[in-house]
Each structure stands twice: as structure tokens, then as C-alpha cells.
Design a protein around this motif. Structure first.
Motif, PDB file in Angstrom:
ATOM      1  N   LEU A 741      35.232 -60.487  61.541  1.00 40.72           N
ATOM      2  CA  LEU A 741      34.895 -59.230  62.219  1.00 40.72           C
ATOM      3  C   LEU A 741      35.644 -58.056  61.597  1.00 40.72           C
ATOM      4  N   GLN A 742      36.926 -58.278  61.294  1.00 37.32           N
ATOM      5  CA  GLN A 742      37.717 -57.188  60.706  1.00 37.32           C
ATOM      6  C   GLN A 742      37.109 -56.745  59.382  1.00 37.32           C
ATOM      7  N   GLN A 743      36.583 -57.742  58.663  1.00 38.47           N
ATOM      8  CA  GLN A 743      36.022 -57.451  57.350  1.00 38.47           C
ATOM      9  C   GLN A 743      34.705 -56.697  57.451  1.00 38.47           C
ATOM     10  N   MET A 744      33.875 -57.121  58.407  1.00 35.49           N
ATOM     11  CA  MET A 744      32.541 -56.502  58.435  1.00 35.49           C
ATOM     12  C   MET A 744      32.436 -55.347  59.447  1.00 35.49           C
ATOM     13  N   PHE A 745      33.558 -55.048  60.133  1.00 38.72           N
ATOM     14  CA  PHE A 745      33.531 -54.031  61.181  1.00 38.72           C
ATOM     15  C   PHE A 745      33.077 -52.664  60.634  1.00 38.72           C
ATOM     16  N   MET A 746      33.775 -52.172  59.626  1.00 39.39           N
ATOM     17  CA  MET A 746      33.423 -50.838  59.110  1.00 39.39           C
ATOM     18  C   MET A 746      32.076 -50.832  58.363  1.00 39.39           C
ATOM     19  N   PRO A 747      31.760 -51.871  57.537  1.00 36.48           N
ATOM     20  CA  PRO A 747      30.414 -51.867  56.928  1.00 36.48           C
ATOM     21  C   PRO A 747      29.300 -51.774  57.981  1.00 36.48           C
ATOM     22  N   LEU A 748      29.486 -52.514  59.092  1.00 31.58           N
ATOM     23  CA  LEU A 748      28.469 -52.463  60.155  1.00 31.58           C
ATOM     24  C   LEU A 748      28.406 -51.050  60.753  1.00 31.58           C
ATOM     25  N   LEU A 749      29.612 -50.489  61.029  1.00 32.54           N
ATOM     26  CA  LEU A 749      29.635 -49.149  61.628  1.00 32.54           C
ATOM     27  C   LEU A 749      29.044 -48.106  60.684  1.00 32.54           C
ATOM     28  N   HIS A 750      29.345 -48.229  59.383  1.00 26.40           N
ATOM     29  CA  HIS A 750      28.782 -47.265  58.426  1.00 26.40           C
ATOM     30  C   HIS A 750      27.256 -47.336  58.446  1.00 26.40           C
ATOM     31  N   ALA A 751      26.742 -48.579  58.492  1.00 26.18           N
ATOM     32  CA  ALA A 751      25.277 -48.746  58.529  1.00 26.18           C
ATOM     33  C   ALA A 751      24.702 -48.091  59.787  1.00 26.18           C
ATOM     34  N   ILE A 752      25.400 -48.274  60.910  1.00 26.22           N
ATOM     35  CA  ILE A 752      24.922 -47.682  62.176  1.00 26.22           C
ATOM     36  C   ILE A 752      24.969 -46.157  62.095  1.00 26.22           C
ATOM     37  N   PHE A 753      26.127 -45.614  61.672  1.00 24.07           N
ATOM     38  CA  PHE A 753      26.279 -44.149  61.630  1.00 24.07           C
ATOM     39  C   PHE A 753      25.247 -43.526  60.686  1.00 24.07           C
ATOM     40  N   GLU A 754      24.998 -44.233  59.585  1.00 21.44           N
ATOM     41  CA  GLU A 754      24.051 -43.701  58.593  1.00 21.44           C
ATOM     42  C   GLU A 754      22.667 -43.509  59.230  1.00 21.44           C
ATOM     43  N   VAL A 755      22.249 -44.529  59.973  1.00 19.99           N
ATOM     44  CA  VAL A 755      20.929 -44.437  60.632  1.00 19.99           C
ATOM     45  C   VAL A 755      20.939 -43.351  61.708  1.00 19.99           C
ATOM     46  N   LEU A 756      22.043 -43.293  62.486  1.00 19.34           N
ATOM     47  CA  LEU A 756      22.102 -42.320  63.579  1.00 19.34           C
ATOM     48  C   LEU A 756      22.131 -40.886  63.069  1.00 19.34           C
ATOM     49  N   LEU A 757      22.680 -40.697  61.861  1.00 21.26           N
ATOM     50  CA  LEU A 757      22.792 -39.326  61.335  1.00 21.26           C
ATOM     51  C   LEU A 757      21.540 -38.871  60.582  1.00 21.26           C
ATOM     52  N   LEU A 758      20.589 -39.805  60.394  1.00 26.97           N
ATOM     53  CA  LEU A 758      19.362 -39.409  59.686  1.00 26.97           C
ATOM     54  C   LEU A 758      18.658 -38.315  60.468  1.00 26.97           C
ATOM     55  N   PRO A 759      18.213 -37.238  59.797  1.00 23.51           N
ATOM     56  CA  PRO A 759      17.495 -36.197  60.552  1.00 23.51           C
ATOM     57  C   PRO A 759      16.152 -36.744  61.037  1.00 23.51           C
ATOM     58  N   ALA A 760      15.796 -36.440  62.305  1.00 22.20           N
ATOM     59  CA  ALA A 760      14.506 -36.913  62.837  1.00 22.20           C
ATOM     60  C   ALA A 760      13.637 -35.707  63.137  1.00 22.20           C
ATOM     61  N   GLU A 761      12.324 -35.932  63.122  1.00 21.18           N
ATOM     62  CA  GLU A 761      11.420 -34.831  63.465  1.00 21.18           C
ATOM     63  C   GLU A 761      11.566 -34.530  64.944  1.00 21.18           C
ATOM     64  N   GLU A 762      11.352 -33.259  65.276  1.00 21.92           N
ATOM     65  CA  GLU A 762      11.659 -32.812  66.639  1.00 21.92           C
ATOM     66  C   GLU A 762      10.900 -33.582  67.723  1.00 21.92           C
ATOM     67  N   ASN A 763       9.597 -33.816  67.491  1.00 22.01           N
ATOM     68  CA  ASN A 763       8.806 -34.444  68.555  1.00 22.01           C
ATOM     69  C   ASN A 763       8.564 -35.930  68.344  1.00 22.01           C
ATOM     70  N   ASP A 764       9.311 -36.542  67.419  1.00 19.55           N
ATOM     71  CA  ASP A 764       9.097 -37.958  67.161  1.00 19.55           C
ATOM     72  C   ASP A 764       9.804 -38.787  68.250  1.00 19.55           C
ATOM     73  N   GLN A 765       9.035 -39.069  69.305  1.00 20.07           N
ATOM     74  CA  GLN A 765       9.604 -39.755  70.482  1.00 20.07           C
ATOM     75  C   GLN A 765      10.100 -41.155  70.142  1.00 20.07           C
ATOM     76  N   LEU A 769      13.807 -42.672  70.605  1.00 19.66           N
ATOM     77  CA  LEU A 769      14.058 -43.844  71.458  1.00 19.66           C
ATOM     78  C   LEU A 769      14.793 -44.927  70.659  1.00 19.66           C
ATOM     79  N   GLU A 770      14.383 -45.115  69.387  1.00 20.62           N
ATOM     80  CA  GLU A 770      15.046 -46.120  68.550  1.00 20.62           C
ATOM     81  C   GLU A 770      16.525 -45.793  68.377  1.00 20.62           C
ATOM     82  N   LYS A 771      16.799 -44.488  68.186  1.00 23.47           N
ATOM     83  CA  LYS A 771      18.211 -44.082  68.033  1.00 23.47           C
ATOM     84  C   LYS A 771      18.984 -44.324  69.330  1.00 23.47           C
ATOM     85  N   GLN A 772      18.340 -44.007  70.453  1.00 27.03           N
ATOM     86  CA  GLN A 772      19.014 -44.219  71.744  1.00 27.03           C
ATOM     87  C   GLN A 772      19.349 -45.715  71.931  1.00 27.03           C
TER      88      GLN A 772
END
Length: 942
Positions: A741-765, A769-772
Motif C-alpha cells: 500500500l505504501q508503494q502504490m499509495f501515491m501512484p493511485l492518488l496521482h491517477a485519481i487526481f489526474e482524472v479529477l482535474l481534467l476539465p469537463a464540459e459545463e453541461n456534461d452530466q 456524475l463519474e467524477k462525483q
């Protein structure tokens, strides 16, 4: 044109143009007239209060003028215009009757008199008024409901008697020469009867006229409905009984009770509804009289009910299911009365038997039923059968012995000559045996012990079923009913195991899994797995034979051979599960079990390797998809065999660990396949979930490389589905997986943050929802890590990373209006405070508590989006309270001092409230503080 009319609706004075057009009949085009009414409707609905007295008067006059013109027009208006006009009249009535236009109905009546076109409009207006005031399907505000009650009360006082008189005149006048108006008027009477004084209608002259209509072909259906509404009206039980009885006498003397000669099914459907209404009305009266202790009247009412049973039975047995279906309510309620009586008379016993025979007869399919392609008619019959089942269950409550004896008689007679009997009769005989299981319930399917008479009867019937050869009947409905019944009464085979081989053969040959009908094969695959599971103790002698016979059904059919497999891949899952169950529950040695399991799974592994290579080289997308599906099925089948194991112990005991580890090694390379990632990953992930349960720590060596592949170029959905796997591993193995877990903790978090920070279109519900959902999964992961006592996994990520993680949790608690995530964030925070918040916690954490965690506990609930009326939000607040309590527990008086002197004053909280807050926080009972906190924030919200 539509845009122009929309403008007209909202413009200030366009309605006057429309009113004039209607009053003077300027336009002949129907659509324009319709639209003029729509503009007036809009005006009355939304802008009426803005009009002057004169303008309101103009609308009234317009409508009356239009109504007068209807009498003289050479052609009547189209129906849709008349209906719209009636709606506008009704709206005006609702708006004006109580204040400006108390003579609404009298004015209309004086215009229409008895002119047929006028009467038509008058009746339409009455129906529209009823729809505004009474219609149950329309949702009214409490304000409208109060207004409607007042309107009805005023109408009852001022005009209902006159309206009733007008209906009588219309019926009298038109009953012989205008059936359309007469039916319309009967509909109005039926609608109004529910809320006006019944004596105005339920009197000699009215009822006699209605009964007269019952013998006029074009009027009798509406007359039936009208009488039904009269009978349905709430009344004193003795009066209700008298009313129903007087109606029945007249209907009977008019010859309406002899149904044999009647062939008009539409009328009979209405008539059966009326008889049902009369029967249920009498039963309701009987129930009230019994409750009131009036035994004499109750006895009279019961006699009245009994007198209708013969008629009820005639309708119940009618070949038209609609007619039969309409009387089931009366039938059901009658049986409910019999259930309450201490003893049944001979006549009542005969009635029960007659109902039973009727139900048995009506359960039968008819010749036209299309088994291969079931449509609406078939769906309706299935629904109707469900109603009959309720009757059968009720019969069982009244007289279980009688039901058992009747079913046994029908069953034995039918199965003695099944070869020469029509399919529907054979099907229903077996169906009745099947239905007895629910009609005569026992716990855990123990039908063959306990009550000797019943057990013997059921045992005899089951023996007949499996030895008669009826499983070879050439009709899918009989075949399916046979297998369903055998599985429902699986406990029979524990009592008479000698019949197991016969039934197994039926499952395995052309009667079951190799039947010509895909529908039968599919259902049998499921039933076979249930049969084998329930009889695992008795299956030992047959295991190898069964495994050999199902060999060809286990084949993974590759996409390219164009060969149509007997079973779909969903059906094959059940066969694999069955094979697994047979091997695991056998009495063989561990070595033998291992060999059998290997024989079962090796072909899958070999095919998997070949198909994966083909996929890597496939160019065409359709072919890629077909191959990926096939690979996924292979993993799914292997996964399904593991359902036979209850836990690690049984996998080890069976010596099957190695086989599954080989499967893992075979399947994991699919994770690095760049094609059809989503399909392949989802299959392998599911397999890993199963293996964590079955193989326990033996699975651990495979997890790091599997995780690495699953984290490569993944999307929100991939991550969201990967996290539960990591959570399962973390919660199950705890400190054992800490290094991983210690080894893969930050790689997993980086993958999550990367997806969460992707710009989304304003009305793309869907993206939002996927981000939520991903955010929730992320917090669930942190909760699992902290909750499994592995906070060191976070602590060892370096100060900068730890800080970043902590800030995301604070953000989750405060910034996102998602109570489910907020609740999780507060759980994480209170856990971290519990672990790190003491005097020996990590450097700087105490500062973090005061600077960020304490403020989060106030800022989150103070947000407008934090809705304390929502159940999930209340749970989040509860965890917020736990967090504050934990801080106080860990930091003691220092925490109180900070709240009193620094933090709460900075929020401009009054000194006495600060005092109150700190006292509540120091209460030993956490519940007191939770309740206080809710009140505190309700008061504090701006």
C-alpha cells in the motif's frame, strides 16, 4: 405560426382579439378556433386577477355568446374544440363561482334548454368541472384542495338539486332517440354520485329509469357503470344492504342474472364489475355490522351475500378472462368471510369447492396462447393467473384439506392418461401441484414431514410425476412445469433418493439441457444448478457421469466458428457453477478433486491464451469486441466455479489452490492488453475479488503487478471500479499489505487526481456524475486505510504528500455539496485525530487540527447546500459531531479554551451561545452533543 400564438398568449390584449373571434365566429379554421380557446385559457389561468371588472365580464359574455352560437351552427364543432371549450368554462367556474358568477349553471341551462348540441356542451362542461374538483389523478396544492371543498359545499347548497333535475330531464328526453347524449349524461351521473347527496339519485324514479336502460343495448354499458358508482358510495351498512338488495331484485326479474344466453362480452365485463361492486359492498356492510355487534342485521347481510354466489361463480368461470377477472375481488372477500366463520354449512362447503374447480379450470392456457413469441395478450393472461393464485392461496386458508384432495384428484386423473390429454390440461395439473407449495406453506420446504396426510399426498403426487414419464411430453409449457416442480419439491428426493437418476437424465437429455427450445434450455440450466446444489449429499454416485455428460455444454464457443452453441454464455455460467458444486461437495479425496477441477478449468486456460494472442493481432474492431467478450466469458466461467467454495478452508482442503493460481497467472496478462481494456479489466477484476475470498494470502504476490497494469492510462470508471478491490485487500489483510500500500499509495492518488482535474464540459452530466462517484471512491479508500489501523501508510508518504492528502479531505468535508462524501471525510478526520491528535502525534498535526479540522466542522454545516432536512446530510452532521468530540477527547481543556476565546468569537457567536456550545461538547454522552449540534446549526443558518 406556433411562435406567433405563444406571443399572443403573453401579450397584454391579444386575448381580446381571440375573444372577439370566438364570439363572432370570424374564423372557420379549426386550429385557429382551438388556439383562441388556448389563449383564453392562459389568460384565466395565469392573469385573471390583472383584468378589470369590465374585461372579466367580457370573457363571461364571450363564452355564453359562443355557446348560443352552437345551437344555430349548421355543423357541430369538432370534438377537440368542444372539449377545450368545456375546459375553459370549467376554469372560469372554478375562478368565479364563489364570487362573481354564482348563477354559472343556471345561465348555461337557460341557454341550452333541451337543444341536443347545447346539452352536449352542458354535459362536457359538467365533466370538466368534475375533473377540476374531484379527479384523483390530479395533484392539488392544499390551497386548491380547500378551494375545491368550498366549491363542492356551495354547489350542494345552491344548485345540485337543479342539476340532478336537469339530468333526469335529459335522460327522459333522449333515452330513445339519442343514445350518445344519454350515455354522456349517465357518465355525468356516475361521476357526481360520489360527492353529492345519494338520495337525489338512489330513488325510485331515477333507479327505475337506469334499470330500464339496462335492457337497451346501446345504453346498458353506461347504465351499468352508473349503477356501479351508486353502489360504491359510502353509506350506513343497513341502508347499503337494502339498496343493493332492491337493485338485485329488479336486475334479476329483468332476466339479467341468467348469463347463459348473454353473448355480449363488453356488456358482461361491465356487468361483472357491477356484481363485484355489489358483492364487495355487502361484504363491507357485513364487516361493519359484526364490528358494531348487530348480529341480526349481519346475518341478513350474509344471506344476501350467499344469494349472489351462484351468479359470482357463473361470471368467474366465464371463458372471457376480463369478465372473470372483474369478479375476483368479490370472490376473494367472500372466502375471507368463510375463513372467519367457526363452521361452514354444507352449502358454503359446496361454494368453496365450486370456486376451487372454477380456479383450476381458469388457470388453463387456451389454444391461442403463443409460447414462442409472448405478446400483450399473453402478458395479460400471466397477470390474470397471478390473481387466480391469490384465490387459490385464500382457498387453502379456508379449507386446506379440501384443496389438497381436489388437486390430488385432478392431478392423478390427468397423469394417468397424460399421453392422450391436451397439453394445457397436463400443464395445469402439474402447475397445481407446484402451487400447493405456497398455498400450504411450511418452513424450509419441509413438505414431506409433519402432517402425515399432507406429506403422504404430496409424496404420492411427486412419485407419480417423476415415474409417469410425463417429462417426455412434447410441449414446452409441460416440460418447464415439470422441471420447476421437481426443483420446488427437492426435499422429496431426500425421502425417495431412488428417483434421482431418472430426474437427472431428464435434465441432461433432449427434455432439458438439449431441448429444441432455447427458452427451455436456458431455464433448465438455472434449475439444474439449483437441483444439484440442494441435493449435494445425494449426488455422489452420479458425479463423474454428470460431469462427462455436460462436457460439451462447457465448451467456450469462440467467435469465429459460426457454430450456434446450445447454451448462451449466461446459461453456461450455471453449468460451470453446477460442475464446481459437484466436485467440491463430492466425497472424493483431495487429489481426485484437484484432478477433476483441473480437467474443468484447463480447457478454459488453453483457449484463453490462444484467444488473447488473436486479440493482440486483430485489426477489425468488431472482431476485437467478439474476442474480448469471449475472453471475458472464460474468466467469468472460472470465477463462477469458485462459488462452490464457502471459504479458504474448502479451497485448501480440496487441493484446488494451485488450479486457481494457474488461472490467475493465465488471466493477468490480459490486463496489459491495449485493446478492449474496459471489458478485459472488468472481467479480471471480478476474478481477483473472488480469489481474495477463496485463496486469501496466496493471492497477494499477484496484486502488485495487477495493480500496476490497472492503473495504466485509466479513466474515471476504471479507477472507481479498481478502488473497491484495493479496499477489499486492505480491509482483509491489513498490516500484511502495508508495504504494498505504501508503494502504490501515491501512484493511485496521482491517477485519481489526474482524472479529477481534467476539465469537463459545463453541461456534461455523466462526466460530472463519474467524477462525483470517483471522489466518493477516493474518500472510501482513505477511510479503509485509516479504519484498518494503517495510518502509517499515509504518514510515510513525505510531509508534502501527507499535507496534500489532508487538504483533499478538508475540501471533501467542506467544499462539495455531496453529503455521502462529506460523511466519509468526517469519519477519516475523526479517525486521524484519534490516531495522531494526542501529545505524541506527528509534528504539526495539532496545529492542523485547530487551523483546518475545527473550522471544517463549522464551515460545512453553515453552507446553504448543507440541507438538514436530508437524511444523508444528518448522518454527515452526526460524523461532524464525532470529530469535534474526538478533538475534545484528545486535546482536553486546550480545545475548549481555543473554541471559547478564539474560534467561536471569530464567527461572531454570542458569548452565551459559546458557553452553551462548550458545555454540550463536554457532556459525557455523545448523543446529547449530536442533538445539540443539529439545533445549533439550524439557529446559526442565515
Amino acid at each position: 405560426a406556433l411562435a406567433y400564438f405563444e406571443q399572443l398568449k403573453i401579450s397584454q390584449d391579444a386575448w381580446q382579439v381571440c375573444a372577439e373571434a370566438l364570439a363572432q365566429s370570424i374564423y372557420s379554421d379549426d386550429h385557429i378556433k382551438f388556439f383562441c380557446f388556448q389563449v383564453l385559457e392562459h389568460q384565466i389561468k395565469f392573469k385573471y386577477s390583472e383584468l378589470t371588472e369590465v374585461q372579466q365580464q367580457l370573457i363571461r359574455e364571450t363564452l355564453i355568446t359562443w355557446l348560443q352560437a352552437q345551437m344555430l351552427n349548421p355543423q357541430p364543432e369538432k370534438t377537440f374544440i368542444r372539449n377545450k371549450a368545456a375546459q375553459v368554462f370549467a376554469l372560469l367556474f372554478v375562478t368565479e363561482y364563489l364570487t362573481k358568477w354564482p348563477k354559472f349553471f343556471f345561465d348555461i341551462l337557460s341557454v341550452v334548454d333541451l337543444n341536443p348540441r347545447g346539452v352536449d356542451m352542458y354535459l362536457r362542461i359538467l365533466m370538466a368541472v368534475d375533473a377540476e374538483l374531484v379527479d384523483r389523478d390530479v395533484v392539488h396544492t392544499s390551497e386548491e384542495a380547500r378551494r375545491n371543498t368550498l366549491l363542492k359545499d356551495t354547489m350542494r347548497e345552491q344548485c345540485i338539486p337543479s342539476l340532478v333535475e336537469s339530468w333526469y330531464q335529459i335522460l327522459q328526453n333522449y333515452q330513445y332517440n339519442n343514445s350518445e347524449l344519454t350515455c354522456q349524461c349517465l357518465e355525468v351521473v356516475g361521476a357526481y354520485v360520489s360527492w353529492i347527496d345519494l338520495s337525489l339519485i338512489a330513488n325510485e324514479r331515477f333507479i327505475n329509469m337506469l334499470l330500464g336502460h339496462m335492457s337497451v343495448e346501446v345504453l346498458r354499458e353506461e347504465a351499468c357503470d352508473c349503477l356501479f358508482e351508486i353502489v360504491n358510495k359510502g353509506m350506513d351498512p343497513i341502508d347499503k344492504t337494502k339498496l343493493v338488495e332492491s337493485l338485485c331484485q329488479v336486475l334479476q326479474s329483468a332476466g339479467l342474472f341468467s348469463i347463459d344466453q348473454e353473448d355480449d362480452v363488453d356488456f358482461l365485463a361491465r356487468f361483472s364489475k357491477l356484481v363485484n361492486g355489489m358483492g364487495q359492498a355487502l361484504i363491507a356492510s357485513w364487516t361493519k355490522l359484526i364490528k358494531n355487534g348487530d348480529m341480526k342485521s349481519a346475518q341478513d347481510t350474509l344471506q344476501a351475500i350467499e344469494a349472489k354466489v351462484a351468479l359470482m361463480l357463473q361470471l368467474l368461470i366465464h371463458e372471457d378472462d376480463d369478465i372473470s377477472s372483474n369478479i375476483i375481488g368479490f370472490c376473494y372477500d367472500y372466502l375471507h368471510i368463510l375463513k372467519q366463520l367457526s363452521a361452514l354449512s354444507d352449502q358454503q362447503k359446496a361454494n368453496v369447492e365450486a370456486i376451487m374447480l372454477a380456479v383450476m379450470k381458469k388457470l388453463t392456457y387456451d389454444e391461442e396462447y403463443n409460447f414462442e413469441n409472448e405478446g400483450e395478450d399473453e402478458a395479460m393472461f400471466v397477470e390474470y393467473r397471478k390473481q387466480l393464485k391469490l384465490l387459490l392461496d385464500r382457498l387453502a386458508q379456508v379449507s386446506p384439506e379440501l384443496l389438497l384432495a381436489s388437486v390430488r384428484r385432478v392431478f392423478n386423473t390427468t397423469l394417468q392418461n397424460w399421453q392422450t390429454t391436451r397439453f394445457m390440461e397436463v400443464e395445469v395439473a402439474i402447475r397445481l401441484l407446484y402451487m400447493l407449495a405456497e398455498a400450504l406453506p411450511v418452513s424450509h420446504g419441509a413438505h414431506f414431514s409433519g402432517d402425515v396426510t399432507k406429506a403422504t399426498a404430496l409424496q404420492d403426487m411427486m412419485r407419480t410425476l417423476v415415474t409417469s414419464g410425463v417429462s417426455a411430453y412434447q410441449h414446452t409449457s409441460v416440460t418447464l412445469e415439470f422441471f420447476e416442480t421437481v426443483v420446488r419439491y427437492e426435499k422429496f428426493f431426500a425421502v425417495e433418493p431412488q428417483h434421482i437418476p431418472t430426474v437427472l437424465m431428464a435434465f441432461l437429455d433432449h427434455r432439458g439441457l438439449r431441448h429444441t427450445s432455447p427458452k427451455v434450455r436456458s431455464r433448465t440450466a438455472y434449475l439444474f444448478s439449483r437441483f444439484v446444489k440442494s441435493l449435494n449429499k445425494q449426488m455422489n454416485p452420479f458425479i463423474e457421469d454428470v460431469l462427462n455428460r455436460i462436457q460439451d455444454l462447457l465448451e467456450l464457443s469462440p467467435p469465429e466458428n459460426g457454430y450456434q452453441a446450445l447454451l448462451s454464455s449466461d446459461d453456461q455460467l450455471f453449468i460451470y457453477e453446477t460442475a464446481g458444486v459437484l466436485i467440491v461437495n463430492s466425497e472424493y479425496s483431495a487429489e481426485r478433486k484437484q484432478v477433476l477441477m483441473r480437467n474443468l478449468l484447463t480447457p478454459l486456460m488453453e483457449k484463453f491464451k490462444v484467444l488473447l494472442e488473436k486479440l493482440m493481432m486483430a485489426q477489425d474492431e468488431d472482431r476485437q469486441m467478439a474476442l474480448a467478450d469471449c475472453l471475458n466469458h472464460a474468466v467469468g466461467f472460472a470465477s463462477r466455479t469458485s462459488k462452490a467454495f464457502s471459504n479458504k478452508q474448502t479451497v485448501k482442503q480440496c487441493g484446488c489452490s494451485e488450479v486457481y493460481l494457474d488461472c490467475l497467472q493465465t488471466f493477468l496478462p490480459a490486463l496489459s492488453c491495449p485493446l478492449q481494456k474496459e471489458v478485459l479489466r472488468s472481467g479480471v477484476r471480478t476474478f481477483l475479488h473472488r480469489m481474495i475470498i477463496c485463496l486469501e494470502e496466496e493471492v497477494l504476490p499477484f496484486i502488485p503487478s495487477a495493480s500496476e497494469h490497472m492503473l495504466k492510462d485509466c479513466e474515471a470508471k476504471d479507477l472507481q471500479e479498481f478502488i473497491p478491490l484495493i479496499n477489499q485487500i486492505t480491509a482483509k489483510f491489513k498490516t500484511q499489505v502495508s508495504p504494498f500500500l505504501q508503494q502504490m499509495f501515491m501512484p493511485l492518488l496521482h491517477a485519481i487526481f489526474e482524472v479529477l482535474l481534467l476539465p469537463a464540459e459545463e453541461n456534461d452530466q455523466s462526466a460530472a456524475l463519474e467524477k462525483q462517484m470517483l471522489r466518493r471512491s477516493y474518500f472510501a479508500f482513505l477511510q479503509t486505510v485509516t479504519g484498518s489501523g494503517m495510518s502509517e501508510v499515509i504518514a510515510n508518504q513525505g510531509a508534502e504528500n501527507v499535507e496534500r492528502v489532508l487538504f483533499t479531505v478538508i475540501q471533501g468535508a467542506v467544499d462539495y455539496p455531496d453529503p455521502i462524501a462529506q460523511k466519509t471525510c468526517f469519519i477519516i478526520l475523526s479517525k486521524l485525530v484519534e490516531l495522531w491528535g494526542g501529545k505524541d502525534g506527528p509534528v504539526g498535526f495539532a496545529d492542523f487540527v485547530y487551523k483546518h479540522i475545527v473550522p471544517a466542522c463549522f464551515l460545512a454545516p453553515l453552507k446553504q447546500t448543507f440541507d438538514l432536512a436530508d437524511a444523508q446530510t444528518v448522518l454527515a452532521l452526526s460524523e461532524c459531531a464525532v470529530t469535534l468530540k474526538t478533538i475534545h477527547l484528545k486535546r482536553g481543556p486546550e480545545c475548549i479554551q481555543y473554541l471559547q476565546q478564539e474560534y467561536l468569537p471569530s464567527l461572531q457567536v454570542a458569548p452565551e451561545i459559546i458557553q452553551e456550545f462548550c458545555q454540550a461538547l463536554q457532556q459525557p454522552d455523545a448523543k446529547v452533543f449530536k442533538n445539540y449540534l443539529k439545533v445549533f446549526f439550524q439557529r446559526a443558518k442565515p
